[in-house]
Design an enzyme around this catalytic site. Structure first.
Site, PDB file in Angstrom:
ATOM      1  N   THR A  84       0.799  -1.227   0.000  1.00 45.89           N
ATOM      2  CA  THR A  84       0.000   0.000   0.000  1.00 45.89           C
ATOM      3  C   THR A  84       0.833   1.280   0.000  1.00 45.89           C
ATOM      4  O   THR A  84       0.271   2.383   0.021  1.00 45.89           O
ATOM      5  CB  THR A  84      -0.921   0.002   1.231  1.00 45.89           C
ATOM      6  OG1 THR A  84      -0.117  -0.245   2.410  1.00 45.89           O
ATOM      7  CG2 THR A  84      -1.983  -1.080   1.125  1.00 45.89           C
ATOM      8  N   GLU A  85       2.139   1.154  -0.024  1.00 44.40           N
ATOM      9  CA  GLU A  85       3.008   2.321   0.166  1.00 44.40           C
ATOM     10  C   GLU A  85       2.723   3.456  -0.804  1.00 44.40           C
ATOM     11  O   GLU A  85       2.612   4.623  -0.390  1.00 44.40           O
ATOM     12  CB  GLU A  85       4.479   1.900   0.071  1.00 44.40           C
ATOM     13  CG  GLU A  85       4.995   1.125   1.272  1.00 44.40           C
ATOM     14  CD  GLU A  85       4.772  -0.373   1.145  1.00 44.40           C
ATOM     15  OE1 GLU A  85       5.368  -1.123   1.940  1.00 44.40           O
ATOM     16  OE2 GLU A  85       3.971  -0.805   0.271  1.00 44.40           O
ATOM     17  N   VAL A  86       2.638   3.154  -2.110  1.00 46.58           N
ATOM     18  CA  VAL A  86       2.487   4.244  -3.081  1.00 46.58           C
ATOM     19  C   VAL A  86       1.193   5.023  -2.861  1.00 46.58           C
ATOM     20  O   VAL A  86       1.113   6.205  -3.208  1.00 46.58           O
ATOM     21  CB  VAL A  86       2.541   3.732  -4.537  1.00 46.58           C
ATOM     22  CG1 VAL A  86       3.930   3.219  -4.870  1.00 46.58           C
ATOM     23  CG2 VAL A  86       1.477   2.671  -4.807  1.00 46.58           C
TER      24      VAL A  86
END
Length: 258
Positions: A130-132
Site C-alpha cells: 500500500t506504500e504508493v
C-alpha cells in the site's frame, strides 16, 4: 508499564513469537519492533530451539509501520531505520522461520512474510503493498520481497497497491501454501514437523546456501533503500499521504472523480 505486545513461548523445540497488538492491527510500532527483536534473538540463541514460528492474534497479521508514529517530518525515520535489521535477522536466521497467517498483511507486514523461510496463510487472508497510495516507496521491504515474487506480479502489485488474495500470493511466490482457515494449524504443524527432522547444523548450512547473494548484499542494499524510504516518509507527499490515511480521506493528488 505498557502491556506486552509480543509473546514468546517454547515447546518441543519450537519457539513461537506471537504479535499481539490487535488494537492497531499489529502495526510495527516502536514497542512491537523492540519486543519482536528480543524474541527473535532469544529463539536464535537458544540451542534447544529448532524452528521458529511467527504468529499473531486478531484478524490482521501485520498492517505495516505504525503511521501514527510517522507523522511529522523525520518522525518515521527511526522506525524505518530499525526495520531492516529485523528483516535481515529473519532472513539470515540459522534456524528455519515459519510464518502462520490467519489474517491480512499489508506493506511492512508483507515484508515480514517474505523474510521467513516458509509462509502459510488462511485462504481468507489478503495482502497489499500500500506504500504508493500514501506517497511513500516500498523500498526497505523490496529487499526480501523481490527475490520471492514473479517479476510481472511485482511490477503490478508494487505500482498499483491493489489488494490480492492468499491463493494469488501462493501463485506468485509470496506464500508456500494457502489453505482453508480450519486447516491452517495442521498445515503449519506439518511443515514444522518436517523441519525438526533435519540436523540443526545441516539446516543452518542449507539456509546459508539458499540465501545466496541476497544475504551477502543486504547491508549495502538496505543502506540505499533506507535513504530512499526515509526521504519519502519525510517528504511533503509522504506526509500528506500519511495525514490523509489518518483522516480517512483521499490524498490531494487523487483526482476528484476517483
Amino acid at each position: 508499564m505498557a502491556d506486552e505486545l509480543v509473546h514468546y513461548t517454547t515447546a518441543a523445540g519450537v519457539a513461537t513469537i506471537t504479535l499481539d497488538s490487535p488494537h492497531n492491527r499489529n502495526a510495527l510500532s516502536a514497542q512491537l519492533r523492540s519486543e519482536f527483536a528480543v524474541g527473535l534473538d532469544r529463539a536464535i540463541d537458544d540451542d534447544a530451539v529448532r524452528v521458529i514460528v511467527l504468529a499473531h492474534t486478531g484478524p490482521v497479521f501485520c498492517a505495516g509501520m505504525d503511521l501514527k508514529e510517522a507523522k511529522g517530518a523525520g518522525a518515521g525515520q527511526q522506525g524505518v531505520n530499525e526495520f531492516p535489521a529485523l528483516l535481515q535477522r529473519l532472513w539470515t536466521s540459522p534456524k528455519p522461520v515459519v510464518a502462520k497467517l490467519a489474517g491480512h498483511a499489508r506493506a511492512g507486514g508483507v515484508g515480514l512474510v517474505a523474510a521467513t523461510d516458509i509462509a502459510v496463510a488462511a485462504e481468507s487472508a489478503t495482502f497489499a503493498f500500500t506504500e504508493v497510495r500514501i506517497g511513500v516507496v516500498p523500498a526497505v521491504i523490496s529487499v526480501p520481497v523481490l527475490p520471492r515474487l514473479n517479476a510481472r506480479a511485482a511490477h503490478e502489485l508494487f505500482l498499483t497497491g491493489e489488494k490480492f488474495d492468499a491463493r494469488r500470493a501462493a501463485e506468485i511466490g509470496l506464500l508456500n501454501a494457502a489453505v482453508p482457515a480450519d486447516e491452517l494449524d495442521a498445515a503449519v504443524d506439518r511443515y514444522v514437523t518436517s523441519l525438526t527432522l533435519g540436523g540443526p547444523t545441516a539446516l543452518a548450512a542449507t539456509k546459508n546456501l539458499l540465501q545466496g547473494e541476497t544475504a551477502r548484499a543486504m547491508p549495502e542494499t538496505f543502506e540505499r533503500m533506507l535513504a530512499l524510504s526515509a526521504e519519502f516518509f519525510a517528504s511533503e507527499e509522504g506526509q500528506e499521504g500519511i495525514t490523509a490515511f489518518g483522516e480517512k480521506r483521499k490524498p490531494n493528488w487523487v483526482p476528484e472523480s476517483s
